[in-house]
Design a protein around this motif. Structure first.
Motif, short mmCIF file in Angstrom:
data_model
loop_
_atom_site.label_atom_id
_atom_site.label_comp_id
_atom_site.label_asym_id
_atom_site.label_seq_id
_atom_site.Cartn_x
_atom_site.Cartn_y
_atom_site.Cartn_z
N PRO A 1 0.83 -1.20 0.00
CA PRO A 1 0.00 0.00 0.00
C PRO A 1 0.86 1.25 0.00
N LEU A 2 0.23 2.38 -0.25
CA LEU A 2 0.96 3.64 -0.20
C LEU A 2 -0.02 4.78 0.04
N VAL A 3 0.53 5.91 0.42
CA VAL A 3 -0.22 7.15 0.55
C VAL A 3 0.43 8.19 -0.35
N GLY A 4 -0.35 8.80 -1.20
CA GLY A 4 0.16 9.84 -2.09
C GLY A 4 -0.76 11.03 -2.06
N LYS A 5 -0.23 12.21 -2.25
CA LYS A 5 -1.06 13.40 -2.24
C LYS A 5 -0.42 14.50 -3.07
N TYR A 6 -1.25 15.45 -3.48
CA TYR A 6 -0.74 16.65 -4.13
C TYR A 6 -1.78 17.76 -3.97
N SER A 7 -1.34 18.97 -4.19
CA SER A 7 -2.24 20.12 -4.17
C SER A 7 -1.86 21.04 -5.32
N VAL A 8 -2.80 21.87 -5.72
CA VAL A 8 -2.56 22.80 -6.81
C VAL A 8 -3.29 24.11 -6.50
N LYS A 9 -2.58 25.20 -6.71
CA LYS A 9 -3.15 26.54 -6.57
C LYS A 9 -3.20 27.16 -7.96
N GLU A 10 -4.35 27.75 -8.30
CA GLU A 10 -4.53 28.26 -9.65
C GLU A 10 -5.22 29.62 -9.63
N VAL A 11 -4.83 30.45 -10.57
CA VAL A 11 -5.57 31.67 -10.88
C VAL A 11 -5.87 31.64 -12.37
N PHE A 12 -7.02 32.16 -12.75
CA PHE A 12 -7.40 32.10 -14.16
C PHE A 12 -8.18 33.36 -14.53
N GLY A 13 -8.17 33.63 -15.80
CA GLY A 13 -8.89 34.78 -16.31
C GLY A 13 -9.39 34.53 -17.71
N ALA B 1 -0.87 17.66 -15.53
CA ALA B 1 0.13 17.18 -14.58
C ALA B 1 -0.14 15.72 -14.24
N PRO B 2 0.89 14.95 -13.90
CA PRO B 2 0.67 13.54 -13.54
C PRO B 2 -0.21 13.41 -12.31
N ASN B 3 -1.09 12.41 -12.33
CA ASN B 3 -1.97 12.20 -11.19
C ASN B 3 -1.29 11.30 -10.16
N ILE B 4 -1.98 11.06 -9.06
CA ILE B 4 -1.37 10.34 -7.94
C ILE B 4 -0.99 8.92 -8.35
N GLY B 5 -1.87 8.24 -9.08
CA GLY B 5 -1.57 6.88 -9.48
C GLY B 5 -0.34 6.78 -10.36
N GLU B 6 -0.15 7.77 -11.23
CA GLU B 6 1.01 7.76 -12.11
C GLU B 6 2.30 8.04 -11.35
N LEU B 7 2.21 8.89 -10.34
CA LEU B 7 3.40 9.26 -9.57
C LEU B 7 3.78 8.23 -8.52
N TYR B 8 2.78 7.79 -7.77
CA TYR B 8 3.07 7.09 -6.52
C TYR B 8 2.78 5.60 -6.52
N THR B 9 2.28 5.05 -7.61
CA THR B 9 1.88 3.65 -7.58
C THR B 9 2.97 2.79 -6.96
N ALA B 10 2.62 2.06 -5.90
CA ALA B 10 3.59 1.20 -5.24
C ALA B 10 3.92 0.02 -6.14
#
Length: 952
Positions: A558-570, A630-639
């Motif tokens: 098993p594994l734990v993976g996380k990410y966050s993103v801050k965005e501004v748009f116009g 951007a890569p998602n959690i499964g692509e980055l962290y898959t154990a």
């Protein structure tokens, strides 16, 4: 289904409007006329959805030509995550299609991914679906590389609506029941509303390949006796290894083994052995994996595969809103959904490469005599399907919760109307998975290696050195005993994975100042998103668990993976001119989004578009943009997880001589590897899946050019034609294990990116494959979308008052190119998929509807142009390359029994159109790595539905 100029305006009552009557559509957050959109927008309205007669909205949306074959109940049996219904715009993958509900992000259904299960959105709750396929990434963020599907739901509902539906195939299976109830009421003089919705659907039945003649009666393959003649199609083939009774070759002759261990002649089909080139049985152990017949005691290729997975779905939704003032409307929404589904596969099959040791007590004297007095030192090879084993399956149990609160309103600024919207959403998905009646292959091979114990009885060879290992000696030549079955099969405990998503988003939109064409309008917004995954594994596979069982042969952690993103748009809309000679309309639009990912760093996306209408009858539009995912959690962290798979070495003798996609370098590379075993075709080896923290964002350039025609001399006719071009670089892909193995030896040298992923032993034989995702591939897709709508009251054609209305809605797509490059540095890896199964050059749907007071009829015609099974099949070397044009006819109708009760029904695939008999098409047009599941073509056959609707 049409351009927004033609369809959305008819549904404007279901969308936010301002005082001018302008509407918010998916192509923009700016309120303006739906006809004024530079991006192609396809709309599917509630009437079209009801006419399809399905509660699975994915089945209706996937008919649109901009959608590619993807994961549904009919394609997910062996693709993993059975029961998920996802969307795939332009065939670029579900991870590049963003799904919104009422313009807001939804929590993904599969932990580690961004895939939204749209089956959690029952069709009876949908007011309309809007699909935008150009420049959406700058508007809505990551995952929108190919576009956005926005499901607009019924809101502020007043009254009661209930639906009951039953559907089944006309062959007496695939029974499906569904019920739903929507109730709502206004309060405080209409300023507030409370609504609640509940939905239940159950599809309990199993439909496997043995239940349909096109998958049960053998299968077609391309064959030729020698390289001097083209390939032709041989049909009704059955493999020798599919028999219930073990098949062995002794003394150059094929035998079947009776349940008591005695030998007999096999029961072949009427054609006997039907191999195009005769197979030499004398001393050829590989023959067991290649012999074909056309009937007899041999089973079908797809007998155990489910053509549609069983599922049970529950979905509930509650919403409340209150308008404090025109400047503030508060809302809250809660959604809960649960899905149970099951995938199944064939019982274990030995393809002719498994062997009973020469000293095994299970080899009878009759077998020894038939072999000429001695079993070869390598042992006795056999082939059979172990139908006495319980059918293996994987069970899925998913729960999803999402709660949203927010506010929106209108105000005046710069003497122009403005509006704003803000919301916070928390979503959680929980997924449990377990394997039922699975085969522990490590135990199987231990048991297969049998010999005589001290007392002369059969024992596992491993037991001689490890007496307490519990191994049960296997006699695969006769039906397995219950003790043997119990030893090699198991049912696991449940794994548990969770995904949580938090989104906070807000924007303001309104006018700045006026130009000759109207008010310049802008949008400013910001968004924060945090996702966290706790991806669990089945305890029996987890070396850190007390329930770990190494004898199964599968490991995962098993594994734990996380990410966050801050965005501004116009976003900016600049109407330069309107109502001028040669400039009935001239405007430009732009949008940009700046994102900062905790994992992938900063990214920038943008789009620029414009429209020009020289006269009211014709409007030109264009958009150009840059999209980023951007890569998602499964692509980055898959154990790292290890499981087994049957693979073949491209360096074995058969593949070196016959593999059609081998390159000019293959032979030399294989000579350098020099594997010691070149005779075995199928080998069961470790496949190691793992993540890649070095992944970077993938980028795409998108272009659309279009024209919309609304001739004044035919006021109810609209035609839109749009060209699209998507160029995706550094695409994140995990390639199938067999592809990696082949590509390793097909390159100019063994020093390439693929060979480090292939494990071989000291003798050069395959040992394992790592299926790691890479920033490598390139996608290039181009095409033209064509849509047209026309409706006419029949009274205008002289048929009298009350004659009703006839309407036609056509949507077609011409695929020009769908080019996939595995390795951009190697031109030999470019593959053109246009015209290959799953990617027809022409795909279309035409709906013709007659409606009158209290009743209506709809005829839907679906079309797929000719396709071929793979890119390597060409007219130069093959006969019968292409499937024919395939048309499916769906017919539905409704009648109002009373003002409150409506009865409807219909037929899907009304003429029971069978899949073409081109190799692979008979099982739906999908490839082996997807389990020969139904893909393009209908493998269920004609189905019907009956529905009763109550509303007041």
């Amino acid at each position: 289904m049409a351009d927004p100029a033609e369809t959305t305006a008819n549904d404007s009552a279901a969308a936010p409007v301002d005082s001018s009557g302008d509407i918010v559509v998916t192509g923009s957050r700016i309120r303006r006329s739906a006809a004024d959109s530079p991006s192609p927008l396809t709309v599917l309205d509630s009437g079209q959805i009801r006419a399809a007669g399905t509660q699975q909205i994915a089945d209706v949306v996937n008919q649109l030509p901009s959608l590619a074959v993807t994961q549904t109940n009919q394609t997910s049996n062996l693709a993993g995550n059975a029961g998920i219904n996802a969307l795939d715009l332009r065939g670029m993958g579900t991870q590049r299609t963003l799904v919104l509900v009422d313009g807001r992000r939804q929590v993904p259904a599969i932990p580690g991914t961004s895939a939204v299960d749209v089956s959690n959105i029952p069709s009876s709750l949908v007011e309309r679906v809007e699909i935008i396929t150009g420049g959406a990434s700058a508007l809505y963020g990551a995952d929108a590389v190919a576009g956005v599907a926005n499901f607009i739901l019924k809101k502020d509902f007043q009254g009661v609506e209930a639906n009951a539906r039953y559907s089944a195939s006309t062959r007496g299976d695939l029974d499906t029941y569904s019920y739903d109830l929507l109730a709502g009421t206004n309060f405080h003089e209409g300023r507030g509303n409370i609504s609640a919705y509940a939905f239940f659907e159950n599809q309990p039945g199993l439909v496997s390949g043995s239940d349909r003649p096109w998958t049960a009666d053998g299968y077609p393959i391309y064959v030729r006796p020698n390289s001097r003649v083209p390939y032709t199609i041989s049909d009704h083939n059955r493999n020798i290894n599919t028999a219930d009774a073990a098949q062995v070759i002794l003394g150059g002759r094929l035998y079947a083994v009776n349940a008591n261990g005695s030998l007999r002649d096999p029961i072949l089909g009427p054609g006997g052995f039907i191999n195009a080139a005769p197979v030499n049985l004398n001393g050829n152990a590989d023959a067991l994996g290649t012999l074909l017949t056309d009937g007899g005691e041999y089973n079908g290729r797809y007998d155990g595969w489910l053509l549609s997975v069983p599922s049970e779905r529950i979905s509930t939704r509650a919403s409340a809103s209150y308008e404090v003032s025109d400047a503030l409307k508060l809302f809250a929404i809660g959604t809960f959904a649960r899905t149970r589904s099951t995938s199944a596969s064939l019982q274990m099959t030995s393809f002719g490469s498994d062997v009973v040791p020469a000293d095994s007590p299970f080899i009878t004297q009759q077998m020894i005599d038939a072999a000429g007095g001695a079993i070869p030192e390598g042992g006795l090879y056999f082939a059979r399907r172990f139908m006495e084993l319980p059918q293996p399956s994987t069970e899925y149990d998913r729960r999803l919760f999402q709660g949203t609160v927010g506010g929106e309103g209108n105000f005046t600024l710069f003497s122009h109307p403005w509006n704003y919207s803000a919301y916070y959403s928390y979503g959680r998905t929980e997924q449990r998975i377990r394997d039922v009646n699975a085969t522990a292959y490590d135990r199987w091979y231990l048991g297969l290696d049998s010999t005589r114990g001290a007392d002369g009885t059969a024992v596992c060879r491993s037991t001689l050195t490890d007496p307490g290992n519990g191994c049960v000696a296997m006699n695969p030549l006769v039906p397995l005993t219950q003790s043997m079955i119990d030893y090699i099969t198991y049912t696991s405990h449940w794994s548990k994975s969770t995904l949580t998503q938090q989104v906070a988003s807000a924007y303001v939109s309104g006018g700045l100042f006026d130009l000759p064409g109207g008010a310049v309008q802008m949008v400013l917004g910001a968004e924060y998103r945090h996702e966290e995954n706790d991806i669990g594994t089945i305890p029996e596979y987890d070396p850190t668990s007390s329930l770990y069982d190494p004898t199964i042969g599968t490991s995962a952690t098993p594994l734990v993976g996380k990410y966050s993103v801050k965005e501004v748009f116009g976003e900016l809309h600049v109407p330069l001119l309107s109502d001028r000679p040669f400039f009935d309309l001239l405007s430009i639009d732009g949008a940009a989004r700046l994102s900062d990912y905790s994992t992938a760093g900063s990214t920038t996306t943008y789009k620029l578009g414009g429209e020009w209408a020289p006269i009211a009858d014709i409007r030109f539009r264009a958009t150009y943009g840059r999209a980023v995912r951007a890569p998602n959690i499964g692509e980055l962290y898959t154990a790292s997880s290890t499981s087994g798979l049957w693979i073949t070495d491209p360096c074995n003798a058969y593949n070196l001589a016959n593999r059609v996609d081998r390159s000019e370098y293959t032979a030399a590379n294989c000579a350098a590897i020099a594997p010691s075993d070149t005779s075995t075709y199928w080998v069961y080896r470790d496949i190691i899946a793992q993540g890649n923290l070095d992944l970077k964002p993938e980028t795409a350039k998108t272009l659309t050019l279009g024209v919309v025609l609304k001739p004044r001399f035919l006021p109810r006719l609209s035609v839109a034609v749009d060209y699209y071009n998507i160029d995706l670089r550094n695409a994140i892909d995990a390639f199938p294990a067999q592809t990696l193995i082949n590509k390793c030896v097909d390159q100019a040298s063994l020093d390439n990116i693929f060979c480090p992923l292939i494990g071989r032993d000291a003798d050069g034989n395959l040992q394992s494959v790592i299926t790691q995702k890479l920033n490598l591939a390139k996608y290039l897709t181009r095409g033209v979308d064509i849509s047209a709508t026309y409706n006419v009251p029949l009274e205008q054609l002289g048929l009298g008052a009350g004659a009703g209305t006839l309407s036609v809605d056509a949507n077609y797509s011409r695929l020009i190119k769908r080019e996939y490059t595995l390795d951009p540095e190697d031109p030999a890896t470019i593959t053109e998929y246009a015209g290959v199964f799953g990617t027809p050059k022409w795909k279309g749907v035409v709906r013709t509807t007659y409606a009158n007071e209290g009743y209506g009829l709809t005829w839907t015609l679906r079309h797929y142009s000719p396709m071929r099974a793979s890119t390597t099949i060409t007219a130069e070397q093959y006969q019968d390359v292409w499937t024919p044009d395939v048309f499916y006819n769906d017919i539905s109708g409704y009648v109002s029994l009373t003002p409150q009760i409506e009865l409807s029904g219909g037929l899907t695939n009304a003429f029971d159109r069978k899949p073409p008999r081109i190799p692979g098409a008979e099982a739906g047009g999908a490839n082996f790595e997807l389990g020969y599941s139904a893909g393009v073509y209908d493998v269920i056959g004609r189905t019907f539905f009956l529905a009763l609707r109550f509303h007041r």
